[in-house]
Design an enzyme around this catalytic site. Structure first.
Site, PDB file in Angstrom:
ATOM      1  N   ILE A 135       0.878  -1.277   0.211  1.00 57.46           N
ATOM      2  CA  ILE A 135      -0.010   0.124  -0.211  1.00 57.46           C
ATOM      3  C   ILE A 135       1.005   1.126   0.106  1.00 57.46           C
ATOM      4  O   ILE A 135       1.752   1.469   0.976  1.00 57.46           O
ATOM      5  CB  ILE A 135      -0.761  -0.061   1.234  1.00 57.46           C
ATOM      6  N   GLY A 165       8.114   5.030   1.612  1.00 56.32           N
ATOM      7  CA  GLY A 165       7.001   5.020   2.680  1.00 56.32           C
ATOM      8  C   GLY A 165       6.162   4.090   2.365  1.00 56.32           C
ATOM      9  O   GLY A 165       5.825   3.661   0.937  1.00 56.32           O
ATOM     10  N   SER A 166       5.109   3.665   3.187  1.00 53.04           N
ATOM     11  CA  SER A 166       4.239   3.076   3.128  1.00 53.04           C
ATOM     12  C   SER A 166       3.637   1.719   4.082  1.00 53.04           C
ATOM     13  O   SER A 166       4.274   2.080   4.975  1.00 53.04           O
ATOM     14  CB  SER A 166       4.130   2.247   1.675  1.00 53.04           C
ATOM     15  N   ARG A 167       3.033   0.772   3.491  1.00 55.22           N
ATOM     16  CA  ARG A 167       2.405  -0.134   4.336  1.00 55.22           C
ATOM     17  C   ARG A 167       2.114  -1.483   3.814  1.00 55.22           C
ATOM     18  O   ARG A 167       2.140  -1.519   2.576  1.00 55.22           O
ATOM     19  CB  ARG A 167       0.997   0.168   5.061  1.00 55.22           C
TER      20      ARG A 167
END
Length: 201
Positions: A135, A165-167
């Protein structure tokens, strides 16, 4: 040191700018070198091995989501800017589908991030269907999956990375319950190494 694909796209222009600035504006060349060094460090890709049996973490970072979705459990790991951003397969299995879903670029730690751009990787495992989700976050603009439909995955294999960045989430196979979880929200994990869940055999 191994680096994730894409490091050249960001690092080479920065180091080239530093070379030019070393003649035109030496103080700025130091800044450009520092930025280039940070980019190279951000794309680092260290070797990892599982620390034990069970489902390994798909990402470096902190557990930000644990919730029930139908008959399955979702565990989300938020990666901040200092974490390694190469993602790993939590379990062995066969890739059934890789789906890119356009969306927003909201902070990956917020509840609104469910609407963000993402890549979902459906995996058939010995314990049943599972899913991995990469994500994008507020600063992430590209998700790079390394796997394709029909590919056989091994546990802790590199499956992709996300720029800046992110998940990363794992939707566990339906045979896993909360009693099998070994992590809680806020725990720090290492991709391909930390154990997220395990079952007694």
């Amino acid at each position: 040191m191994r680096f994730a694909p894409g490091v050249r796209r960001f690092a080479i222009p920065t180091f080239a700018a530093a070379a030019v600035l070393s003649v035109l504006a030496p103080p700025l060349s130091v800044v450009a070198l520092a930025v280039g060094g940070f980019v190279a460090w951000f794309f680092r890709d260290p070797d990892r091995r599982p620390s034990g049996p069970g489902v390994v973490s798909p990402a470096d970072g902190r557990v930000s989501v644990i919730r029930k979705e139908g008959e399955q459990l979702r565990v989300g790991v938020f990666m901040n800017v200092t974490d390694v951003h190469v993602n790993r397969a939590p379990f062995a299995g066969r890739v059934e589908r890789v789906t890119h879903r356009p969306g927003k670029h909201l902070p990956a730690f917020s509840k609104e991030s469910e609407r963000n751009e993402r890549v979902d990787i459906d995996v058939a495992t010995d314990e049943g269907p599972a899913e991995l989700s990469l994500i994008a976050g507020a600063f992430a603009r590209r998700i790079h999956p390394y796997v394709e439909r029909g590919e056989e995955l091994s546990r802790a294999q590199r499956i992709g990375h996300i720029d800046f960045g992110s998940r990363a989430d794992v939707l566990l196979p339906p045979t896993y319950g909360r009693e099998d979880l070994l992590v809680e929200e806020g725990d720090r994990l290492r991709a391909g190494e930390s154990i997220v869940a395990a079952q007694e055999r």
